[in-house]
Design an enzyme around this catalytic site. Structure first.
Site: not given
Ligand SMILES: O=P(O)(O)OC[C@H]1O[C@H](OP(=O)(O)O)[C@H](O)[C@@H]1O
Ligand SMILES: O=c1cc[nH]c(=O)[nH]1
Length: 503
Positions: A194, A196, A198-199, A203, A256, A288
């Site tokens: 997804s 961002a 909360t960050s 990715t 989240d 989190k």
């Molecule tokens: O840190 P925040 O923005 O809350 O979380 C969202 C991020 O965490 C997950 O990371 P990954 O895709 O598994 O690397 C999601 O896909 C997204 O990129």
């Molecule tokens: O893909 C994601 C990663 C963290 N939290 C979510 O709700 N979805």
């Protein structure tokens, strides 16, 4: 009510239906009413906006609708007021702390996908989940409903591996390195991320600096069957489509909720057909999950949910007490990840986390002996094979495989914060770092973010640079500086922590 479609070159960020004031008066439509638009077998819902730039007998449709549903100019459609969806009653039930039945959860998810629920109602749902939570039956029903309201992918390769972080820790570009290592070892890993939540950079935001992440399901299938991996944005696909619509609201609230997070992650994994999944739970102050106990309890939920969905899940509880690597923000993170892939070397926290997670996946997928995964993963990274795989991913997704870290544009409006005293860095506040990077414009302004010059444990002298804020606009840089001065995210202490006098 019948009206002729006018296609408008307007983006409103939602499904908006423009109606002429005289028609609105006659049809008793008020601004923001939910309207159903039907044509043949298609129906779609949108919010009314009243404007006389639309002629009588016409209905103007915003581009947002047209991106998702095909309507043609001058096509005749039927409009009707939609009333309050049933799902609103179920959201209120959850607000009262009651357990939802499977059919109620399915109705909420379907109404989100059909756009019957708008951001106001979705944010009430997110808030109700944050406060009252979901039990495992509700989480499983939510996960399956989120997956089944979208498409499912069937990749002609086995086994299908996957990795997903719950996020929360700043600078977490780790999976940009994990995925090519795993694919270079011969495993299949169709990674959707997804943006961002909360960050300051999800990715998908980071990879988008290097290549296109908005691909169709057919393109993903072709790429993964050819090279064994992809790194794409889940929200671009019709895979668990309710996910991106709720994430959109969560991002605004920087929330989240646990049950929704489990369903969000696992619905994407279920829809893409992943069989062996590694979940990363960064744990530490200001992320989190703050304690090991909480992390273990969440890990159990992921494993249990996986069992209910027929998936094998392992969980890595990882150190999240300070940012990963030195960069925060899409372009800065993409640069650091690319440098690490190209040279096989990088900041200790990033490399250790990437080879640690990749190693677990290599063992799960049976391509490294038990206990040897990390070593094999490191060899793949250091040999350049992971970089070669990343070049393939970039190229197949439509980017330039020759992209170099120095080609990546970084926000050129900068300000460096310096140490006001000498001592040791005893803490870096994750939440504050994220807030400052977001104030500077990340993740939407790709070049915005933070470059850390120090990490926890390092010795600094008064006047040493601690971190540099990058922004793409002076206005956002100024706001980020004000926030940085107020939050003081990097704590420096000498050996004497406090002096206490006579009490
Ligand atoms: O840190 P925040 O923005 O809350 O979380 C969202 C991020 O965490 C997950 O990371 P990954 O895709 O598994 O690397 C999601 O896909 C997204 O990129
Ligand atoms: O893909 C994601 C990663 C963290 N939290 C979510 O709700 N979805």
């Amino acid at each position: 009510m019948r009206a002729k479609v006018r296609i408008l070159k307007v983006k409103t960020g939602g499904f908006t239906v423009f109606i002429n004031p005289r028609d609105a008066q006659e049809w008793k439509i008020h601004p923001n009413d939910l309207i159903k638009i039907e044509s043949g077998k298609r129906s779609v819902y949108g919010s009314a906006a009243i404007s006389d730039f639309i002629g009588e007998g016409e209905v103007g449709l915003s581009e947002d609708i047209l991106d998702a549903y095909q309507f043609s100019e001058s096509e005749t459609v039927t409009l009707s007021p939609a009333g309050t969806p049933d799902s609103v009653r179920y959201i209120k039930k959850k607000m009262r702390g009651e357990k939802l039945r499977k059919v109620e959860i399915e109705t909420i998810v379907k109404d989100i996908v059909d756009r019957k629920l708008r951001n106001t109602e979705i944010s009430a749902f997110v808030t109700a989940l944050e406060i009252n939570g979901l039990d495992m039956d509700e989480i499983a029903a939510l996960t399956i409903a989120m997956a089944e309201t979208g498409d499912m992918l069937d990749i002609d390769r086995k086994p299908i591996m996957d990795v997903h972080s719950i996020g929360g820790v700043p600078g977490n570009k780790t999976n940009v390195i994990v995925v090519p290592i795993v694919a270079a070892a011969g495993l299949t890993i169709p990674k959707t991320s997804s943006r961002a939540i909360t960050s300051a950079a999800g990715t998908a935001d980071v990879v988008e600096v290097l290549t296109n992440v908005t691909l169709s399901l057919d393109e993903i299938k072709r790429i993964v069957e050819k090279i064994g991996a992809c790194l794409v944005w889940g929200g671009a696909l019709n895979l668990a489509p309710a996910d991106d619509l709720t994430i959109h609201v969560e991002r605004r609230l920087s929330l989240d909720p646990r049950g929704l997070m489990l369903a969000s992650i696992m619905s994407k994994k279920y829809a893409i057909g992943s069989q062996y999944i590694l979940i990363d739970i960064p744990t530490g102050k200001g992320v989190k999950v703050e304690t090991m106990e909480e992390a273990r309890s969440l890990a159990k939920d992921f494993i249990e949910l996986g069992k209910r969905l027929g998936q094998y899940v392992e969980v890595a509880i990882t150190y999240g007490g300070q940012p990963i690597g030195h960069t925060i923000g899409p372009a800065l993170e993409a640069k650091e990840a690319l440098e690490t892939l190209m040279t096989g070397k990088g900041p200790g926290s990033l490399v250790e986390k990437a080879v640690g997670l990749a190693g677990i996946l290599l063992e799960m997928g049976g391509v490294a002996p038990k206990g040897m995964g990390r070593k094999v993963a490191r060899e793949i990274l250091e040999s350049g094979k992971a970089y070669q795989k990343m070049r393939e991913i970039i190229e197949e997704q439509g980017g330039n495989p020759d992209i170099k870290p120095e080609d990546i544009p970084i926000g050129d409006k900068t300000y460096t914060i310096h140490a006001q005293s000498s001592g040791y860095v005893t803490a870096i506040d994750n939440k504050a770092i994220t807030a400052i990077a977001r104030e500077a414009g990340a993740p939407e302004d790709k070049g915005a973010g933070i470059m850390l010059h120090v990490k926890v444990g390092e010795k600094v002298k008064e006047g040493d640079p601690l971190f540099t804020i990058h922004a793409e606009s002076e206005g956002k840089l100024d706001k980020a500086i004000v926030l940085a001065r107020r939050l003081e995210p990097i704590k420096i202490e000498g050996m004497v922590l406090q002096v206490v006098g006579n009490l």
